[in-house]
Design a protein around this motif. Structure first.
Motif, mmCIF file in Angstrom:
data_model
loop_
_atom_site.group_PDB
_atom_site.id
_atom_site.type_symbol
_atom_site.label_atom_id
_atom_site.label_comp_id
_atom_site.label_asym_id
_atom_site.label_seq_id
_atom_site.Cartn_x
_atom_site.Cartn_y
_atom_site.Cartn_z
ATOM 1 N N ARG A 1 0.712 -1.121 0.049
ATOM 2 C CA ARG A 1 0.030 0.077 -0.038
ATOM 3 C C ARG A 1 0.733 1.187 0.000
ATOM 4 N N ASN A 2 2.181 1.135 0.498
ATOM 5 C CA ASN A 2 2.750 2.203 0.681
ATOM 6 C C ASN A 2 3.973 2.523 -0.692
ATOM 7 N N THR A 3 3.832 1.599 -1.436
ATOM 8 C CA THR A 3 4.747 1.995 -2.399
ATOM 9 C C THR A 3 3.996 2.522 -3.719
ATOM 10 N N ALA A 4 4.549 3.025 -4.753
ATOM 11 C CA ALA A 4 3.982 3.993 -5.919
ATOM 12 C C ALA A 4 2.860 3.031 -6.509
ATOM 13 N N VAL A 5 1.776 3.428 -7.211
ATOM 14 C CA VAL A 5 0.889 2.717 -7.814
ATOM 15 C C VAL A 5 1.298 2.791 -9.342
#
Length: 417
Positions: free
Chosen positions: A145-149
């Protein structure tokens, strides 16, 4: 809203100093501005202060209107220091919040049991989106969830939530057709859809605000009957099952997480103190959207490539291919589809050639003729399809070679050089 008092003696003094006290009221609180400038300059500064809700977003920013619209709608909040950071890559959790707020999706179906059970500020948004099977990677792992999409994930999410597309290519075409995006790399227009759109590139916070704002302006939002809000869980899946279904819809190139577990394990350690999720299982591929049957033992099949082949065939040839009973066992390089352990291989593009078809003597000659006609625009006489008794058939446009029980038609320019 604002009010201003201007003390001016222009009749006698001409161009003189102007003392202005401007009180600005709004989301930013109250601010008093005193300056010496022309009245036009002051009006411009006051107007900017009134409409700019983030100190790092001014009228020169391409997403200025979109970001302020999103702030007014409660879709975004910004950072405690009063900034929005429009050029910062957006994380999947941030996007999940914006999406849920944009569609007004509520967390009403329960709580996901995550593999990483620590609470995350985005839990309520993922719980709500899971009930609609929205394609995302981070349902069960906080770190994801904390990584770039990626842009491709957002494209498939938009395609899904509008009910217009599931596959990545169809989702991109939909966004382009609706004016939601104009692509990112114009040098690939017409040659490589995924590179043109930038499927595996990150997005910025400003870009996502712009996407949603364009959707809003096109009346594609929660207030106008967006089809996702009528989505029904006809399969009766649990919340975990719905999340897994959403994850499996993502194109293989975009999947970075693991599917969750339907079955809890007793022993404590999670939110309720009694159960915790099993370690997640590896993504099992979802071929439900493939337009041709895929073998259960297949390990490297790209649904986009399969459907690209089907979309290039006439309905009669497509039906003959389905009737042959063959199953897809592999795809390669976005242009090759192999069937039944490589006994039947179609290359839509092949190196220096336009493509090729490898087949067996037992295959339907009408099917081979139809594939060559549909893919390459070349008519081959049916009596040439099986050339084992004739040796190599060599023309300016195609060559048919025999390798025992296997034959190969290569399409290309075979004129003498």
């Amino acid at each position: 809203m604002y009010k201003k008092n201007i003390i001016l003696n222009s009749a006698k003094l001409g161009f003189c100093s102007i003392l202005i006290a401007a009180s600005v009221y709004g989301a930013l609180g109250t601010e008093v501005i005193t300056a010496e400038a022309s009245s036009n300059e002051i009006n411009t500064k006051v107007a900017q202060q009134v409409v700019s809700q983030f100190k790092d977003v001014d009228k020169g920013n391409y997403a200025f209107e979109a970001i302020n619209w999103a702030k007014d709608r409660g879709i975004v909040e910004g950072y405690p220091d009063g900034t929005f950071k429009p050029n910062e890559s957006i994380t999947e959790a941030q996007f999940a919040k914006m999406l849920a707020e944009f569609l007004k999706i509520k967390d009403e179906k329960g709580d996901l049991i995550k593999y990483t059970p620590d609470k995350h500020w985005s839990d309520t948004y993922y719980d709500g989106l899971a009930s609609y099977g929205v394609p995302l990677n981070g349902y069960f792992e906080n770190s994801l969830r904390n990584t770039a999409v990626k842009r491709g994930v957002i494209a498939q999410t938009i395609g899904h939530m509008t009910g217009n597309a599931n596959a990545l290519s169809d989702s991109i075409y939909y966004m382009i057709g609706e004016g939601i995006t104009t692509g990112q790399n114009p040098q690939f227009e017409g040659t490589d859809l995924f590179k043109f759109f930038g499927s595996n590139n990150n997005l910025t916070r400003g870009q996502v605000a712009a996407f949603l704002y364009r959707m809003h302006n096109a009346n594609v939002d929660s207030a106008t009957g967006i089809s996702l809000l009528a989505y029904k869980n006809e399969e009766g899946l649990s919340l975990v099952g719905q999340a897994n279904k959403g994850m499996s819809k993502l194109d293989k190139s975009l999947r970075v997480g693991k599917l969750g577990s339907e079955t809890p394990v007793t022993g404590g350690g999670n939110n309720d103190g009694n159960t915790k999720p099993n370690p997640p299982v590896e993504n099992s591929p979802d071929y439900n959207d493939a337009k041709l049957p895929v073998s259960e033992t297949a390990k490297s099949v790209d649904v986009e490539t399969v459907n690209k082949l089907v979309d290039s065939l006439s309905s009669s040839t497509y039906q003959k291919l389905k009737d042959s009973g063959r199953e897809v066992t592999f795809t390669d390089a976005g242009s090759t589809v192999g069937f039944d352990k490589n006994t039947f291989v179609i290359k839509m593009q092949s190196g220096n050639y336009k493509g090729s078809v490898s087949y067996k003597k037992t295959d339907n000659p009408d099917l081979i003729v139809g594939i060559v006609k549909d893919l390459y625009g070349i008519s081959i006489p049916k009596n040439e399809v099986f050339s084992s008794d004739k040796g190599t058939i060599y023309t300016s446009k195609y060559m048919i070679e025999s390798y025992g029980s296997t034959l190969l038609i290569s399409i290309g320019d075979f004129r003498a050089k």
